[in-house]
Design a protein around this motif. Structure first.
Motif: not given
Length: 603
Positions: A94-96, A98-108, A182-185
């Motif tokens: 799921v994380v992989r 929609v990577g743009y969601i994770e990128a937005g959370l990291l920035k915000t 978490c991304t789990g990477e």
């Protein structure tokens, strides 16, 4: 109280046989301890129930093959089982996708304000309707957290809270979700990006107010959190909870953490199953009537196919710590003056002291979201009468004013602060109470606020002055005997020097009670300088300070908390200063906040 602490099972069909060997050995040891010492009061699982949260039906399998069997072994029911998610419980695909969601959370989500705002915006979402940032945990929400035993009192995306009824006082448990970020990477890429959330901790403390013992459960050690989030939550957890249980790093490492905020036992559980050759372990935490906590550590021996005392970690696999719960102590404790009793009362009072301070800075009737005293309080300048100089000639930073106040609190002298009614003396009083409760004074003291008008000519006792606030912050645990026999920081608000009867009564209290350090807020209806001299005559042997209006730097700092973009911050600050100059209102925290609210909500 007997607690079984398990973590990091990583259940997987790929290793089903080896897992069963280890689990059967753990069950045998747990059953033996139950037969020896009685059934467990609580079973904690601190994350990573399964190996891959995206696998089909994996959580249902975990309930039947693991949870039910271990509860039976512990002699516990479903209502005595609590669990939080871990990084393995997420669906990594799921994380992989929609990577743009994770990128937005990291920035915000980079600071406390943005994290708290995000939590506020998502707090009321039900786990049956999971928004995109939390979709990685959909399976866990559906199959694990959706189960609501009788002990569960609240569930949402961030938190699941429980009250376990006990004859000698309830156990409150807050299970925090650190896995939603978490991304789990591989390669510890999530370290430093995770969020537990100050606002989540505040809600949890409020939900568990009635509990005698408070336990916090989360998967990741706090140093895995975003740095600003770690700073925001660590002290709150330490102050409000008696036991903190976590996992993730696959090593057993209990410790007693003693800080100015409070004392708490950290149960760092081992990995219940990593492989047959891994350090597989679990912990048992027991408390007894002598205010001692005993932590029993167990590790798996594959040669003997048994769990044995973890003597590689500590002698006999047992470590003991002093234990004092955050709840109400027994009546026999209240008359004493031991540091342990003071620590117990302080721990219980801290969240309520903070809540009242937050209420003080709230803009009632505006619909504004809750604001935190640490985040939104701007300290007015405090100057000794002999040192009072124009604000324009002083280093114009709010940090200097706050540091100056904290330095004053570290001294040993009684304090008198003089200022006009509109300058926010009561807000300063509540901020001081929060800081004293957190250990920023000359020594450990219970801060109590009293209203000058509460002094009565017929009963001008210390308890009469402070009892209303004392009862509210400690739910009745602070008694008259405790206040008269323990270190107290008494804050008296809104003193009217023209009320000679009460001024005289207060002076007698200051002389009589040597266990009390005093902070007196004197109302000045005319020039502060003349009233400071009158106050010095009324209350000699106190350090005299004059409270001033907020400086430009402090107003700018407060203004910036309302707006996000730099352009908007600049523009709104200019509008604010124009309003203040045009209307001629005092530059106090409340007046500035009210104008900022109006500017923010203008159509």
């Amino acid at each position: 109280m007997k607690v079984l602490h398990l973590s990091d099972l990583h259940l997987s069909t790929k290793h089903q046989h080896d897992e069963e060997v280890v689990l059967r050995a753990a069950i045998e040891t747990i059953e033996a301890r139950r037969d020896e010492a009685g059934a467990f009061d609580l079973v904690i699982f601190s994350g990573d129930l399964v190996n891959r949260g995206g696998d089909e039906n994996v959580f249902q399998t975990a309930r039947s093959t693991f949870i039910k069997r271990f509860l039976d072994a512990a002699g516990a029911s479903e209502s005595q089982f609590v669990i939080c998610p871990g990084n393995h419980d997420i669906d990594r695909d799921v994380v992989r996708k929609v990577g743009y969601i994770e990128a937005g959370l990291l920035k915000t989500l980079t600071n406390r304000s943005e994290i708290n705002k995000f939590i506020d915006d998502h707090w009321s979402f039900p786990i049956s309707s999971v928004p995109a940032p939390f979709a990685r945990l959909s399976g866990f929400y559906r199959d694990v957290w959706a189960t609501n035993p009788d002990s569960c009192i609240s569930t949402n995306l961030f938190l699941k809270a429980y009250i376990i009824k006990q004859s000698d006082g309830d156990i409150g448990v807050a299970c925090f979700n650190t896995a939603w970020r978490c991304t789990g990477e591989a390669g510890d890429v999530d370290k430093g990006n995770l969020v537990l959330g100050e606002r989540v901790v505040d809600h949890a403390i409020e939900l568990l107010r009635s509990a005698r013992i408070k336990i916090g459960v989360f998967h990741h050690p706090l140093h895995w959190l975003n740095e600003s989030d770690q700073v925001a939550v660590e002290g709150r957890l330490q102050a409000a909870f008696d036991l903190l249980a976590c996992g993730h790093i696959h090593r057993s490492g209990p410790e007693l953490r003693k800080t100015t905020m409070g004392d708490a036992i950290l149960s760092q559980a081992g990995c219940l199953y990593g492989s047959r050759e891994w350090f597989n372990g679990y912990s048992i935490v027991e408390t007894d009537s002598s205010d001692t906590a005993i932590v029993r550590l167990y590790e798996y021996s594959d040669q003997r196919r048994k769990f044995l005392p973890a003597t590689r970690i500590v002698d006999e696999g047992i470590v003991k710590y002093p234990f004092s719960s955050s709840g109400v102590a027994s009546a026999s404790h209240f008359g004493g003056t031991s540091a342990n009793t003071l620590s117990t009362i302080l721990r219980k009072a801290r969240p309520n002291i903070r809540r009242l301070a937050n209420d003080q800075i709230a803009l009632a009737g505006t619909g504004e979201q809750a604001r935190d005293i640490d985040e939104h309080f701007v300290c007015p300048p405090l100057n000794k009468l002999s040192q009072a100089i124009p604000a324009s000639q002083v280093n114009d930073t709010p940090e200097n004013d706050r540091e100056n106040l904290l330095a004053i609190l570290k001294g040993k002298e009684n304090i008198t602060i003089v200022g006009r009614s509109e300058l926010g003396k009561t807000t300063v009083a509540h901020y001081i109470a929060v800081k004293i409760s957190e250990g920023f004074g000359d020594q450990a003291r219970i801060p109590l606020i009293g209203k000058f008008a509460e002094l009565d000519s017929k009963d001008s006792s210390l308890w009469r002055l402070l009892r209303s606030y004392a009862n509210e912050v400690s739910d009745g645990a602070t008694t008259r005997a405790f206040v008269e026999g323990n270190p107290v920081f008494a804050i008296v608000d809104d003193i009217d020097l023209f009320d000679e009867t009460r001024v005289k009564a207060l002076g007698l209290l200051i002389t009589k009670h040597k266990n009390v350090r005093w902070c007196l807020f004197v109302r000045a209806s005319a020039g502060s300088e003349s009233f400071s001299k009158a106050s010095d005559n009324a209350f000699p042997n106190t350090e005299q300070y004059v409270i001033g209006e907020l400086r430009r730097g402090a107003i700018r700092a407060l203004s910036d908390t309302y707006f996000i973009s730099k352009d908007e911050q600049d523009r709104r600050y200019q509008s604010l200063m124009e309003q203040l100059q045009r209307i001629g209102l005092p530059r106090s925290g409340y007046v500035v906040s009210l104008i900022l609210w109006a500017l923010k909500n203008r159509s």
